[in-house]
Write an enzyme that holds these catalytic residues in place. Structure first.
Site, PDB file in Angstrom:
ATOM      1  NE  ARG A  83     -33.955  -2.686   3.414  1.00  7.72           N
ATOM      2  CZ  ARG A  83     -34.783  -3.617   3.164  1.00  7.72           C
ATOM      3  NH1 ARG A  83     -36.147  -3.334   3.572  1.00  7.72           N
ATOM      4  NH2 ARG A  83     -34.328  -4.612   2.818  1.00  7.72           N
ATOM      5  CE  LYS A 185     -32.549  -7.589   5.587  1.00  2.85           C
ATOM      6  NZ  LYS A 185     -33.502  -7.945   6.453  1.00  2.85           N
ATOM      7  CD  GLU A 221     -39.807  -4.792  11.650  1.00  4.08           C
ATOM      8  OE1 GLU A 221     -40.120  -5.264  10.328  1.00  4.08           O
ATOM      9  OE2 GLU A 221     -39.108  -3.980  11.844  1.00  4.08           O
TER      10      GLU A 221
END
Ligand code: PLP
Ligand code: COI
Length: 342
Positions: A83, A185, A221
């Site tokens: 990721r 992220k 989210e």
């Protein structure tokens, strides 16, 4: 076995505590340097560094645990490594090689073994890999030089009260644009959520539920975790969206629900209008683990989950027990999920 630090493990919150070693590698002239451990917890760089001017930084978060039989293990670090490559590419940063990521986190955890909370303490070791542009950048463009670092810090529960259900609000702010950076992220996603979380806290809420920015009809989210819902007939439902972070915890929970608990799972668009019909709601992530949500407030309208404000919902609890059982070595893990450090 090495002597543990004198820390009140059962009572630490989710905060930073300086530990003994961190890992550093620098990128220069088109290549990552050898890298290694250091005791220096400070960073000196140009006042005009790309990270300071245009927020060119991405990070990861994963945990190490002490298992029932006394090993130190990490949970699916290969997925964090992958990721971080995706995050770096989206911000035009040179990816840190996945094998090197795994070596780096392993080395840092090993070097700080005295800070890995003991089995059964309720705490764990949070691992924070990150990278950022270090050389001067004033016209808007990517940096040419970068630093990759990893530090660790012992942590307790992300939400005060641990397993007690929390109350959240539907946010008036958006977290991520369509075709933006919500799926990676990047520090910038968190910087722009700070006003929203401070506002929510001032109003007495533990977190924000963000809706999709384009239509404000679908659940996305929270600031730091994905959602899971449970239907009245025990189906586990989780939002599918291109603008949420692909949570490793959520992906693991879906597998656990299906393969360990024999539950039906659905990853699909979840409309906010449906939320009132769910039986249970939880937030899932490395920091949040699975934190039960008891109430969701939408501009004064309360949605009270039938599971209530006292305890985790029945299915949420089974998911929590199974997931943490796998992480702490009480339950056999799927192939490749657990990386033994020592
Ligand atoms: N969503 C956001 C915005 C996060 O910051 C995190 C934390 O990493 C998550 C979801 C959960 O992801 P993971 O389960 O991989 O930790
Ligand atoms: C994590 O769960 O690792 C995160 O990065 C979330 C953050 C809000 C602490």
């Amino acid at each position: 076995m090495m002597e543990k630090k004198q820390i009140d493990w059962a009572n630490i919150g989710f905060g930073y505590m300086k530990t003994d070693y961190r890992y550093v590698s620098n990128y220069k002239n088109g290549a990552w340097g050898e890298g290694g451990l250091t005791t220096d917890d400070t960073i000196t760089m140009s006042e005009c560094a790309g990270v300071l001017q245009y927020a060119q930084t991405v990070f990861e978060g994963l945990k190490a645990y002490t298992t029932e039989d006394g090993h130190i293990v990490m949970f699916r670090p290969d997925l964090n490594a992958a990721r971080m490559v995706d995050s770096a590419k989206r911000l035009e940063m040179p990816p840190f090689p996945e094998e090197r990521f795994l070596e780096a986190v392993t080395e840092v955890v090993k070097a700080n073994a005295a800070y890995v909370p003991p089995y059964g303490s309720g705490a764990s070791l949070y691992i924070r890999p990150y990278m950022f542009g270090t050389n001067p950048v004033i016209g808007v463009k990517p940096a040419d030089e970068y630093q990759f670092r990893t530090f660790v810090t012992p942590v307790g529960p992300y939400f005060k009260g641990g397993a007690k259900p929390i109350t959240i609000k539907v946010s008036d702010f958006d977290r991520a644009a369509p075709h933006g950076t919500g799926h990676i992220k990047a520090g910038l996603n968190y910087a722009m959520s700070l006003h929203a979380i401070v506002t929510a806290h001032e109003e007495g809420f533990a977190e924000n539920m963000y809706l999709d920015a384009a239509t404000r009809t679908k659940v996305e989210e929270t600031g730091g975790a994905n959602f899971i819902f449970v239907t009245k007939d025990n189906k586990v439902v989780t939002p599918k969206s291109d603008s949420i972070l692909p949570s490793i915890t959520r992906r693991s929970i879906l597998h656990v629900a299906k393969e360990y608990l024999g539950l039906e799972v659905e990853e699909r668009e979840v409309f906010f209008d449906e939320v009132k019909d769910f039986a249970e709601c939880g937030l899932c992530g490395t920091a949040a683990v699975i934190s039960p949500v008891g109430k969701i407030v939408d501009h004064g309208t309360e949605i009270c989950l039938p599971s209530g404000m006292e305890e985790m919902g029945r299915v949420t609890k089974r998911l929590y027990e199974t997931l943490t059982g796998i992480q702490m070595g009480r339950i056999e893990a799927p192939e490749g999920w657990i990386k033994v450090v020592e």
